[in-house]
Structure formats: structure tokens, C-alpha cells
Design a protein around this motif. Sequence first.
Motif, short mmCIF file in Angstrom:
data_model
loop_
_atom_site.label_atom_id
_atom_site.label_comp_id
_atom_site.label_asym_id
_atom_site.label_seq_id
_atom_site.Cartn_x
_atom_site.Cartn_y
_atom_site.Cartn_z
N ILE A 206 0.80 -1.10 -0.39
CA ILE A 206 0.20 0.36 -0.09
C ILE A 206 1.36 1.80 -0.02
N GLY A 207 0.77 1.71 -1.14
CA GLY A 207 2.21 2.91 -1.17
C GLY A 207 0.88 3.81 -1.95
N GLY A 208 1.68 5.47 -2.57
CA GLY A 208 1.61 6.67 -2.47
C GLY A 208 0.35 7.42 -1.79
N GLY A 209 0.45 8.04 -0.99
CA GLY A 209 0.07 9.52 -0.35
C GLY A 209 -1.09 10.77 -0.82
N TYR A 210 -1.59 11.16 -0.02
CA TYR A 210 -2.63 12.56 -0.59
C TYR A 210 -1.67 13.43 0.09
N VAL A 211 -1.74 14.57 -1.09
CA VAL A 211 -0.77 15.24 -0.84
C VAL A 211 -1.72 16.29 0.65
N ASN A 212 -2.79 16.31 0.05
CA ASN A 212 -3.79 16.88 1.67
C ASN A 212 -3.58 16.84 2.72
N TYR A 213 -2.70 15.07 2.98
CA TYR A 213 -2.74 15.05 4.08
C TYR A 213 -0.79 15.17 4.18
N ILE A 214 -0.49 16.35 4.04
CA ILE A 214 0.69 16.26 3.59
C ILE A 214 1.78 16.05 5.68
N ASP A 215 3.24 15.31 4.49
CA ASP A 215 4.34 14.66 5.35
C ASP A 215 5.46 14.34 4.88
N PRO A 216 6.05 15.26 6.14
CA PRO A 216 7.72 15.26 5.39
C PRO A 216 8.83 13.81 5.72
N ALA A 217 8.26 13.36 6.25
CA ALA A 217 8.05 12.03 6.52
C ALA A 217 7.98 10.01 5.98
N LEU A 218 6.96 11.03 4.89
CA LEU A 218 6.73 10.08 3.78
C LEU A 218 7.62 9.89 2.84
N PRO A 219 8.17 8.17 2.54
CA PRO A 219 9.32 8.13 1.90
C PRO A 219 9.05 8.06 0.18
N ASP A 220 9.61 8.66 -0.49
CA ASP A 220 9.55 9.07 -2.36
C ASP A 220 8.45 10.61 -2.22
N TRP A 221 8.34 10.81 -1.25
CA TRP A 221 6.99 11.94 -1.29
C TRP A 221 6.53 12.47 -2.54
N ALA A 222 7.52 12.92 -3.13
CA ALA A 222 7.17 13.51 -4.90
C ALA A 222 6.23 12.56 -5.51
N GLU A 223 6.54 11.41 -5.14
CA GLU A 223 6.15 10.75 -6.24
C GLU A 223 5.39 9.98 -5.55
N SER A 224 4.87 9.68 -4.13
CA SER A 224 4.02 9.29 -3.84
C SER A 224 2.90 10.84 -3.60
#
Length: 440
Positions: A391-409
Motif C-alpha cells: 500500500i503505497g502512494g499518499g494524498y498531498v492534503n495529508y502532507i507528511d515530511p517523513a513520507l518516503p518518496d513523497w513527491a512520487e507518492s
Amino acid sequence: MDWDALGRKLRGTLLRPGSPGFEDARKLFNPLNDDHVPAAVAQCESPSDVSEAVRAGAGRVPLAARSGGHSYTGYSAPHGGLVVDLRRMSAVTVETDGTTTVGAGASLRDVYTTLGQANRCLPAGSCFTVGIAGVTLGGGIGVLQRRFGLTIDHLAAAEIVTADGRTLKVSAVRTPDLFWGLRGGGGGNFGIVTQFTFVTDPAPALTLFVVVFPSGKVTEVLSAWQPWISAAPRELWANLNISGGDPPGCRVAGCFVGPSNACHPLLDDLIARCGVLPSRRTVHDRDFFNAMRFFAGRPDRESFVASSRVLNAPAADPAAVTSLLTGRTGTALILDPLGAAVADVGAQQTAFPHRSAFATAQVYASATAASEAEVTKSVAEVVAGLAAQGIGGGYVNYIDPALPDWAESYYGQNLGRLRSVAHDYDPDKVFDFTQGLSRV
């Protein structure tokens, strides 16, 4: 930086440390960000004020727009920088055809109140104190998305002040690349939006429901909820909120576009699939505004740590998901379903890349200043545990500086084009911040 000169140019108010009102103006929603102390807050009243603030601060101090102030990590209050506060620019106007103009400083309460009075509907977020700007620029997920799509799917035009202080009218015809980027590219990039124009729908009658299950039944409920919501009609949105504990508990809450007598059979089906009798089940018919108020939560400031992941498909191992919340009292894993109208738009038609995903996952944990480090570590463990299950990826409105590979996520296959748009409109990185597109 000549703060006095900027103050003289503004129609609004420039607040500096020690000025009456500065302490209240600088604080964001999350008290854990109270250590972010800007050099000044420009309380702007017009696009020309925003332009003056940008021209004055560009290349001299960090710049950030502030609307609702819900940036999870406090990016809307740069330490030692200039906050361009838009909250005085909050007018909401509804035309006879339903077209709605919204000042970028408007809260969701402002938007929903005016739309409700006009009997119109816009899908957006839930918390009433969140700003429309942040919601929209990140994509705009919410309780009506399966029926009406994301907030950005209703955006017709915007007004923005760019890094050189110009005010531009943005639309698919005038500036197609920038308009594309504003629909999901995240707040803080490209410039400062001062106004949005949305196409709205007639406000529908809605059914709200909450189904609470006994503790210890998360695996059974998650196993049933995933295929149930996947097969549900687009009129139905229902999230699964898993609360950490020993054992974890859960509830399903949601919104149905239609009357309660049509919603009850769908809930009966969920319960039958679970094989678990709920401890509580409530169902209410509501109009649009009162439905949105139901999901609003408390307006008080709240200390928390949060992150996100995106489920491209249902979780393959519900028991493993349950185990991630075992013993983590005060932590929640909130699964919000996508699909239906969200997936009607292609992944590259807007900057929001998660069109074909099954759900977003928000990891949210209460914290204090004393417990922040420990809670942050716990949230990171849950996020890593989800990643270990694919389960990867991320939602930019739940922004998190610790998220690995945040830009790609956050941006997936749209990252390259977003980087190009950001360079075109902000080549000197005026709006640079830790997780800004200027950093990738």
C-alpha cells in the motif's frame, strides 16, 4: 526587508511580532506547530494586497499563503517568513445558474452555508474550519465524491498571483497547463490563488448513517467492507474508521444520495456480509447543509500527527491491517473509498493521480508536545506497515515530511509535468518549501 513600506501599501493589515492580534493571526489549527513564528502576517483584503506582499517578500523571506491553516506540518506559517493571510477574502457568491465564486480565504463553513441557502451542492471536505483553497488545490476528497467527483472536477476557473506579482485569470482555455496543475498539484505551488469559480449541482436530499461494531471485529468488518463498497452504487459513500486499541475497534459512517428507505437495504447487506451484529446503528435524513455539518467535527484546535497512504486495490490481508492498530490507543486508520465518479476522470486529465485507486488511508493520532516524538514514531510504523503490504502512494492534503518518496507518492505519473509547470511559473523558487515542487 522593508516591513513598514509593505504595511503602507496594503489595504489590509500587516502584523509583526508584538503587534496586537499577531499571536492569534500567526497560529495554525494544530498547536504542535505553534513554534512556527513568522516575521509578519499580511492580512490581505484584495488580490492587489496579495500582489504587494509577494513582490515585497520574493527572494527576501520565505512566503506562504494561509487560508484555513490546516497544513498538517505547518507549512502555511513559515518560521521567520511572511504569511499571506487570505481569510479576509472569503466572499461566496452563487449565480442563478449555480456558478459559484469563492474567495480563497473562505472556510468550508462559509462555502456550505451559502450553497445551502441557494439549494446548491459542491463536493468538498468535511471539517468546517478547513479552507477551500487547500482542499481544492490538493484534489478535494469528501463524502460526496463517489456521486459528484472531487472538488477539482467542478473547478471552472481561478485567479492567481504568480511569483512575479502578476494577477492571472486561469482556465482551461487561457492557461491550460497552469489550470491542470492547480487541480491536484497541492497548495503552496505555482502562486497564491485568490479566487475560485466552481460549477455546482442542485443540492440533493441525503441520508447519513453510522454503524458501530464491537471491539475485536475489525478483521471481519474490513473483509466485508472492501467488496461491499466496491460493489455499491455511486450514490453511496461509506468510510471505515479503525481505532487503535487492544483489541482495535471500528465503525462505518457515510452518506447516501437519496432517502433512508433506499439506504437501509445497503446497510443490511454490509451487516450480513460481516456476520457481526453492530452495537449501534443510526440513520438520518438530512438536507445538504445539515449533512455537511454532521461530518464537520469540532472547531477547536487539535494537536495531532498524521500521514497517509493510498490503496490501489483492496487490502489483501485484512488481519495484517488490524494488527497494525493493535495496542495503539489514540491512533486511527481512516479508509475513505474512491471509485465511481472519481474514476470517471483519467489519471492525467488533472494533476490528481489516484483516479483508479480503491481508497485513501489516513493515519491520524492525537498527540501533545510531550508525546509528539513517540506518536510520530508510531504513525511512521503504521505507514511503513501499510507499505510492507504493497500500500503505497499518499494524498498531498495529508502532507507528511517523513513520507518516503513523497513527491512520487503524491503525484505519481504526473510529477514530471507538475515540475515543468512549477518551473514555468516560479523559476526563481519564490514559493519554495520543504515539500514544494521546487524541491523535485
